[in-house]
Design a protein around this motif. Sequence first.
Motif, PDB file in Angstrom:
ATOM      1  N   HIS A   6       7.711   1.569 -10.340  1.00 41.24           N
ATOM      2  CA  HIS A   6       6.527   1.102  -9.613  1.00 41.24           C
ATOM      3  C   HIS A   6       5.285   1.457 -10.406  1.00 41.24           C
ATOM      4  O   HIS A   6       5.179   2.554 -10.948  1.00 41.24           O
ATOM      5  N   ARG A  64       0.832  -1.205   0.000  1.00 40.31           N
ATOM      6  CA  ARG A  64       0.000   0.000   0.000  1.00 40.31           C
ATOM      7  C   ARG A  64       0.866   1.254   0.000  1.00 40.31           C
ATOM      8  O   ARG A  64       1.880   1.330   0.702  1.00 40.31           O
ATOM      9  N   ASP A  65       0.440   2.239  -0.807  1.00 39.32           N
ATOM     10  CA  ASP A  65       1.134   3.531  -0.844  1.00 39.32           C
ATOM     11  C   ASP A  65       0.984   4.207   0.520  1.00 39.32           C
ATOM     12  O   ASP A  65      -0.087   4.192   1.122  1.00 39.32           O
ATOM     13  N   ILE A  66       2.054   4.805   0.994  1.00 33.81           N
ATOM     14  CA  ILE A  66       2.060   5.449   2.310  1.00 33.81           C
ATOM     15  C   ILE A  66       1.185   6.709   2.316  1.00 33.81           C
ATOM     16  O   ILE A  66       0.737   7.150   3.377  1.00 33.81           O
ATOM     17  N   THR A  81       9.181  10.278  -8.129  1.00 33.48           N
ATOM     18  CA  THR A  81      10.009  10.691  -6.992  1.00 33.48           C
ATOM     19  C   THR A  81      10.846   9.541  -6.440  1.00 33.48           C
ATOM     20  O   THR A  81      11.853   9.780  -5.783  1.00 33.48           O
ATOM     21  N   VAL A  82      10.408   8.298  -6.681  1.00 31.25           N
ATOM     22  CA  VAL A  82      11.178   7.131  -6.236  1.00 31.25           C
ATOM     23  C   VAL A  82      11.661   6.410  -7.492  1.00 31.25           C
ATOM     24  O   VAL A  82      10.835   5.973  -8.320  1.00 31.25           O
ATOM     25  N   HIS A 122       1.521   2.402 -10.025  1.00 25.77           N
ATOM     26  CA  HIS A 122       0.471   2.801  -9.089  1.00 25.77           C
ATOM     27  C   HIS A 122      -0.808   2.106  -9.550  1.00 25.77           C
ATOM     28  O   HIS A 122      -1.193   2.228 -10.722  1.00 25.77           O
ATOM     29  N   ASN A 141       4.519   6.760 -13.412  1.00 20.67           N
ATOM     30  CA  ASN A 141       5.140   8.074 -13.583  1.00 20.67           C
ATOM     31  C   ASN A 141       6.585   7.810 -13.990  1.00 20.67           C
ATOM     32  O   ASN A 141       7.299   7.074 -13.301  1.00 20.67           O
ATOM     33  N   GLY A 169       6.487  13.529 -12.438  1.00 19.79           N
ATOM     34  CA  GLY A 169       6.218  13.385 -11.012  1.00 19.79           C
ATOM     35  C   GLY A 169       6.835  12.174 -10.359  1.00 19.79           C
ATOM     36  O   GLY A 169       6.508  11.847  -9.216  1.00 19.79           O
TER      37      GLY A 169
HETATM   38  P1  5GP Z   1       6.118   8.479  -7.694  1.00 19.61           P
HETATM   39  O1  5GP Z   1       5.925   9.925  -7.268  1.00 19.61           O
HETATM   40  O2  5GP Z   1       7.589   8.150  -7.798  1.00 19.61           O
HETATM   41  O3  5GP Z   1       5.333   8.092  -8.904  1.00 19.61           O
HETATM   42  O4  5GP Z   1       5.497   7.593  -6.524  1.00 19.61           O
HETATM   43  C1  5GP Z   1       6.176   7.296  -5.352  1.00 19.61           C
HETATM   44  C2  5GP Z   1       5.132   6.839  -4.384  1.00 19.61           C
HETATM   45  O5  5GP Z   1       5.779   6.191  -3.315  1.00 19.61           O
HETATM   46  C3  5GP Z   1       4.304   7.984  -3.781  1.00 19.61           C
HETATM   47  O6  5GP Z   1       2.931   7.774  -4.089  1.00 19.61           O
HETATM   48  C4  5GP Z   1       4.609   7.895  -2.294  1.00 19.61           C
HETATM   49  O7  5GP Z   1       3.475   8.181  -1.489  1.00 19.61           O
HETATM   50  C5  5GP Z   1       5.087   6.475  -2.125  1.00 19.61           C
HETATM   51  N1  5GP Z   1       6.034   6.279  -1.051  1.00 19.61           N
HETATM   52  C6  5GP Z   1       7.120   7.043  -0.772  1.00 19.61           C
HETATM   53  N2  5GP Z   1       7.792   6.545   0.276  1.00 19.61           N
HETATM   54  C7  5GP Z   1       7.121   5.440   0.679  1.00 19.61           C
HETATM   55  C8  5GP Z   1       7.352   4.482   1.732  1.00 19.61           C
HETATM   56  O8  5GP Z   1       8.310   4.540   2.510  1.00 19.61           O
HETATM   57  N3  5GP Z   1       6.431   3.463   1.837  1.00 19.61           N
HETATM   58  C9  5GP Z   1       5.362   3.370   0.999  1.00 19.61           C
HETATM   59  N4  5GP Z   1       4.523   2.346   1.208  1.00 19.61           N
HETATM   60  N5  5GP Z   1       5.128   4.237  -0.011  1.00 19.61           N
HETATM   61  C10 5GP Z   1       5.999   5.260  -0.164  1.00 19.61           C
END
Ligand code: 5GP
Length: 114
Positions: free
Chosen positions: A100, A29-31, A95-96, A102, A87, A93
Amino acid sequence: MTDCLFCKIVVKEIPAEIVYETDRTLAFRDINPQAPMHVLVIPKAHHADAAALAQADDGLADDVLKSAHAVATQEGVAEGGYRVVFNTGPGAGQTVFHVHAHVLGGRALSWPPG
Ligand code: 5GP
Ligand code: ZN
């Protein structure tokens, strides 16, 4: 990768609420959920983004997509409709930088997204 957040989730160094797992993928699950159901599906192997995953050429992208749809079914949103988003790059957008998908559902989703 030692400094990658999602690699740390794969090896359970950082906790996450895991909802689905295969030998090559993990879903948790997304945090910071953006919908009632918001799960991230990742390959356990590190690839920075969807472009890198697409070039992996070992069926891994296929596994990630199949896991995303398995999650949607398991979470009960497959019939009502859901969205799968990669993304890709900072301008979109991301960020990680461990690829992944979504998987979002459980509410009406507008289109186009912002
Ligand atoms: P992006 O912005 O790269 O497409 O999505 C990164 C996602 O990772 C965001 O929706 C963010 O809420 C989620 N996220 C970031 N850090 C963590 C974490 O430590 N644990 C979980 N479960 N989700 C995370
Ligand atoms: Zn990683």
